[in-house]
Design a protein around this motif. Structure first.
Motif, mmCIF file in Angstrom:
data_model
loop_
_atom_site.group_PDB
_atom_site.id
_atom_site.type_symbol
_atom_site.label_atom_id
_atom_site.label_comp_id
_atom_site.label_asym_id
_atom_site.label_seq_id
_atom_site.Cartn_x
_atom_site.Cartn_y
_atom_site.Cartn_z
ATOM 1 N N ARG A 134 46.264 43.585 32.842
ATOM 2 C CA ARG A 134 45.841 42.530 33.762
ATOM 3 C C ARG A 134 46.835 42.409 34.905
ATOM 4 O O ARG A 134 48.013 42.734 34.744
ATOM 5 C CB ARG A 134 45.720 41.195 33.026
ATOM 6 N N HIS A 168 43.495 43.141 46.016
ATOM 7 C CA HIS A 168 42.812 42.998 44.733
ATOM 8 C C HIS A 168 42.018 44.247 44.360
ATOM 9 O O HIS A 168 42.133 44.767 43.243
ATOM 10 C CB HIS A 168 41.854 41.799 44.784
ATOM 11 N N LEU A 192 44.911 46.971 43.090
ATOM 12 C CA LEU A 192 44.924 46.593 41.677
ATOM 13 C C LEU A 192 43.728 47.140 40.895
ATOM 14 O O LEU A 192 43.893 47.770 39.852
ATOM 15 C CB LEU A 192 44.992 45.070 41.553
ATOM 16 N N HIS A 193 42.514 46.907 41.385
ATOM 17 C CA HIS A 193 41.331 47.389 40.669
ATOM 18 C C HIS A 193 41.260 48.920 40.681
ATOM 19 O O HIS A 193 40.838 49.537 39.700
ATOM 20 C CB HIS A 193 40.077 46.795 41.310
ATOM 21 N N VAL A 234 41.645 42.323 37.333
ATOM 22 C CA VAL A 234 42.287 41.513 38.355
ATOM 23 C C VAL A 234 41.910 40.045 38.184
ATOM 24 O O VAL A 234 40.733 39.688 38.258
ATOM 25 C CB VAL A 234 41.892 41.997 39.765
ATOM 26 N N PRO A 257 38.560 37.743 34.565
ATOM 27 C CA PRO A 257 38.911 38.519 35.761
ATOM 28 C C PRO A 257 37.825 38.445 36.832
ATOM 29 O O PRO A 257 36.671 38.101 36.553
ATOM 30 C CB PRO A 257 39.058 39.950 35.234
#
Length: 258
Positions: free
Chosen positions: A146, A177, A181-182, A188, A224
């Protein structure tokens, strides 16, 4: 739970510095293991360049992607990059804390991403074929972990609202995001954002810490952001556009969230 805090602010006595210390103490008091990458304190080298490999693929020409791939694959990365990758692999959850400077993260943190997200580690992973276009956007090395942004902004909250002059905060943070991150696989979480930082006083700081503590206590249970997975059936391959029957009324960032 094991939590990595990647932190970028040059002043330890700042609001961000206080929130960093609160976050570490709160998580540790709750029994979690915490590691911190304090990028300014580490004097982190932000620029991705030929010195990131201990032995170049071609000493006459630097190719950022291919040299990164060669170094990662052969254990030739600079020690600082390898250490940060080991922290990412160790962590269950990663918190990226930074002030919003010019609508993005500080350059030192962007440099952390560019150097640590090596070819073969965070991108260039997985098989490409007619039905699967690599392990990314919901799959990849960091899948199952996460991530959450903790962001401070000088502007007022209405400035970042749906019709605010700065644009919606979710749109501003979308490239981080979704793309940072994704992309390598993180689940996320919604961001924790503090606005109008110049007006924070002892009373409002206490309220911020109370709300932050609640978010930290639910890192493992918060739902998320529902980003679509690249290989989940919503996109055509290899052009990677949404299929005509998927959210046909939407375009732009919003179309990529279920």
């Amino acid at each position: 739970m094991k939590v990595l805090l990647v932190y970028a602010h040059p002043e330890p006595k700042s609001l961000n510095g206080s929130l960093k210390n609160f976050t570490i103490q709160h998580l540790q008091n709750a029994g979690h293991e915490v590691q911190v990458s304090d990028l300014y304190a580490m004097n982190w080298k932000a620029a991705l360049d030929a010195n990131d490999s201990k032995s170049r693929l071609d000493k006459t020409y630097f190719d950022a992607s291919l040299d990164s791939q060669h170094a990662f694959k052969n254990g030739l990365q600079s020690d600082d990059i390898a250490l940060e990758q080991s922290k990412l692999l160790w962590a269950d959850t990663v918190i990226f804390q930074f002030p919003l400077w010019w609508f993005s993260m500080p350059a030192i943190m962007k440099g952390w991403v560019e150097r640590v997200y090596a070819y073969g580690f965070a991108y260039g992973v997985g098989e490409h074929n007619d039905s699967h276009w690599g392990d990314r956007y919901g799959e990849g090395t960091l899948a199952g972990k996460r991530a959450m942004l903790m962001v401070t902004a000088g502007g007022w909250q209405p400035h970042y609202s749906a019709r605010g002059i700065n644009g919606p905060i979710d749109d501003i943070l979308f490239p981080i995001h979704h793309g940072i991150l994704h992309y390598p696989g993180f689940d996320v979480l919604p961001p924790f954002v503090i606005y109008h930082t110049s007006k924070v006083n002892p009373d409002s700081y206490a309220t911020i810490c109370e709300k932050l503590g609640q978010r930290l206590d639910t890192l493992w249970s918060t739902t998320p952001i529902a980003f679509r997975q690249q290989n989940g059936g919503d996109y055509t391959i290899p052009d990677l556009t949404l299929k005509p029957d998927i959210a046909p009324e939407l375009t732009g960032f919003a179309a990529h969230i279920k």
